[in-house]
Structures are given as structure tokens and as C-alpha cells.
Design a protein around this motif. Sequence first.
Motif, PDB file in Angstrom:
ATOM      1  N   ALA A   1      83.592 -33.526  18.614  1.00 26.76           N
ATOM      2  CA  ALA A   1      84.017 -34.928  18.738  1.00 26.76           C
ATOM      3  C   ALA A   1      85.489 -35.015  19.094  1.00 26.76           C
ATOM      4  CB  ALA A   1      83.735 -35.676  17.432  1.00 26.76           C
ATOM      5  N   MET A   2      86.315 -34.162  18.475  1.00 24.59           N
ATOM      6  CA  MET A   2      87.737 -34.154  18.809  1.00 24.59           C
ATOM      7  C   MET A   2      87.943 -33.705  20.254  1.00 24.59           C
ATOM      8  SD  MET A   2      89.779 -32.931  15.370  1.00 24.59           S
ATOM      9  CE  MET A   2      88.840 -31.441  14.998  1.00 24.59           C
ATOM     10  N   HIS A   3      87.213 -32.681  20.665  1.00 25.55           N
ATOM     11  CA  HIS A   3      87.325 -32.189  22.041  1.00 25.55           C
ATOM     12  C   HIS A   3      86.914 -33.277  23.035  1.00 25.55           C
ATOM     13  CE1 HIS A   3      85.930 -30.079  25.704  1.00 25.55           C
ATOM     14  NE2 HIS A   3      86.961 -29.296  25.463  1.00 25.55           N
ATOM     15  N   ASN A   4      85.839 -33.997  22.714  1.00 26.62           N
ATOM     16  CA  ASN A   4      85.362 -35.049  23.615  1.00 26.62           C
ATOM     17  C   ASN A   4      86.390 -36.172  23.768  1.00 26.62           C
ATOM     18  OD1 ASN A   4      82.969 -33.638  23.899  1.00 26.62           O
ATOM     19  ND2 ASN A   4      81.835 -34.905  22.457  1.00 26.62           N
ATOM     20  N   TRP A   5      87.015 -36.561  22.661  1.00 27.18           N
ATOM     21  CA  TRP A   5      88.047 -37.604  22.733  1.00 27.18           C
ATOM     22  C   TRP A   5      89.221 -37.118  23.585  1.00 27.18           C
ATOM     23  CZ3 TRP A   5      89.521 -41.331  18.250  1.00 27.18           C
ATOM     24  CH2 TRP A   5      88.421 -42.156  17.944  1.00 27.18           C
ATOM     25  N   ALA A   6      89.579 -35.852  23.432  1.00 24.96           N
ATOM     26  CA  ALA A   6      90.702 -35.306  24.193  1.00 24.96           C
ATOM     27  C   ALA A   6      90.427 -35.347  25.695  1.00 24.96           C
ATOM     28  CB  ALA A   6      90.998 -33.881  23.748  1.00 24.96           C
ATOM     29  N   THR A   7      89.262 -34.848  26.090  1.00 24.82           N
ATOM     30  CA  THR A   7      88.956 -34.762  27.520  1.00 24.82           C
ATOM     31  C   THR A   7      88.671 -36.137  28.125  1.00 24.82           C
ATOM     32  OG1 THR A   7      86.624 -34.285  26.982  1.00 24.82           O
ATOM     33  CG2 THR A   7      88.094 -32.412  27.371  1.00 24.82           C
TER      34      THR A   7
END
Length: 260
Positions: free
Chosen positions: A180-186
Motif C-alpha cells: 500500500a505504501m509502495h502504491n501511494w508512492a508510485t
Amino acid sequence: MRHLNKITTHVYKNVLVTVSKTSEAKAQIWFIHGFGDSGKTYSEVFGSKLVQDYDLYVVDMPGFGSSPYNSSITSIKDQADLLGEIIQEASELPVIIIAHSIGGLVGTWLCQLLENKVKYYFNIEGNLTEADSYFSSKPLSYDTSEAFAIDFAHEIFNQAITEERFKRYYASVLWATPQAMHNWATSSQPFVKNNLCGQEFKQLDCPKVYIWGDKDTPQETQQFIRQNHLSNEYFEGIGHWHMHENPAFYEYIQRVIEES
């Protein structure tokens, strides 16, 4: 006689929301957290006087806090659209949005979606410039979301040793789903590049204010505020988490709402 309900939890479209309702609510206030965070960042609101006059909705976005990761709605923009649907279905009252950090992207998009339904928007150190992505861009330099999550948790833990304000954030980071954190970042990058996020905030028609302090707000963002003549409120000596670093924060929120 005004009746105050207990704090309860509700699940809307698989999104957990902590709710406090009063029988004579003037409006609903929806709270959106930032990167790696959770609704716990707003815990103090339930001890404020806002509970007397407003229905409070503190959200755990998908994959953060107690809300499960949703593999079908992964981008931060799609999650904002989902939350917009939830608010539309849950609210017959005017809506006030309070959003923090990169959650400010979500807050801005909600204001666009809800239009005249929004009574006021409080953007707490949300992304106005590329420089504001000092946390949310970190996953971009890692090969896997898990590797990022391990390193980021270690970084925040070390900061929490000496700075009280990072302790609650550390707990939320451990709670967050790495993907979820990775998705928000990208997925946030197209809206952060060239300060598009700041331009979107500037162009909102609803009453709004940008809240910032001198501890963590980048110089680029301070310059953006001045150059674009944004309505803003500056708090000296306050860092990124105004909600629990500033004891008078919710008194300020209530005063602005009442005067608007």
C-alpha cells in the motif's frame, strides 16, 4: 437535549472509519491521514469540543491502520474516488475535510468531487510541491515494497527514540501494508511532478486553508505559498503532525469553522 454517541467503528466498502456522532450535528468532518500513517494520528479530536457539534469520521485508508489492503483499488487517486463515494452515501450534512501530508492529495480530490457539499478544507502540510514528498517518494528507490518497509520502519524507530512526535507514526508504519505504501508512492508521482498538486489546491473554489509549521515544511513549499498567495496558517515551532504536536490545534479548527 443534545445526545452524544460513543465512539464506534464502521466499515464502508471495506474501509474502516472511526465515528463519533451527535444528535445536533452542524456538519460532518472527515479526517484523512498521510503516508504510512493511520487514523490514530487524529486521536485527540475525540477529546476536543468538536464532538459536541459535529459528526466525526476518522478514516483508515485501504492498506493502512485497520483497513485491509484492497488489490483492486491500489492507486491513491482511485482510493480518493472510493472515499468520495463513501462520503456521498454517508452524508446528508455539509462536509468538512481535514487531510494531512500526502493525504492532502486525497483531500483536494474530494473537494473537487464533492463540490458545493464542502463547507471547508483544512490541508495540514499536504503536498504542494515536489519537495513535500520527503517520505512518500522513498519507496521509489527500492526493488521491493518489503525491503522499503523494513528500512523505513528502522529509520522512523531511530527518530522516535529522541523525538516524541515520531512514536505514534512508528506504530502506524508497522501497521501499514508495504505494498500500500509502495502504491501511494508510485501512483502519486504524476500529481506531484511540476507541483501539479499545489496548483490543484490553489484552484479549489471551496473555503480552504493550508496549515504549516517551520520545523518540517520545505523552503520550496514556503516559497510556493508566498508566490501563489495561498490562504495559510503558520504555527511557529510545530512540526509535521500538528494534530498532536499543537495542543491548541482543534481549538483553532473549531474557531475557523465557526467563523466561516
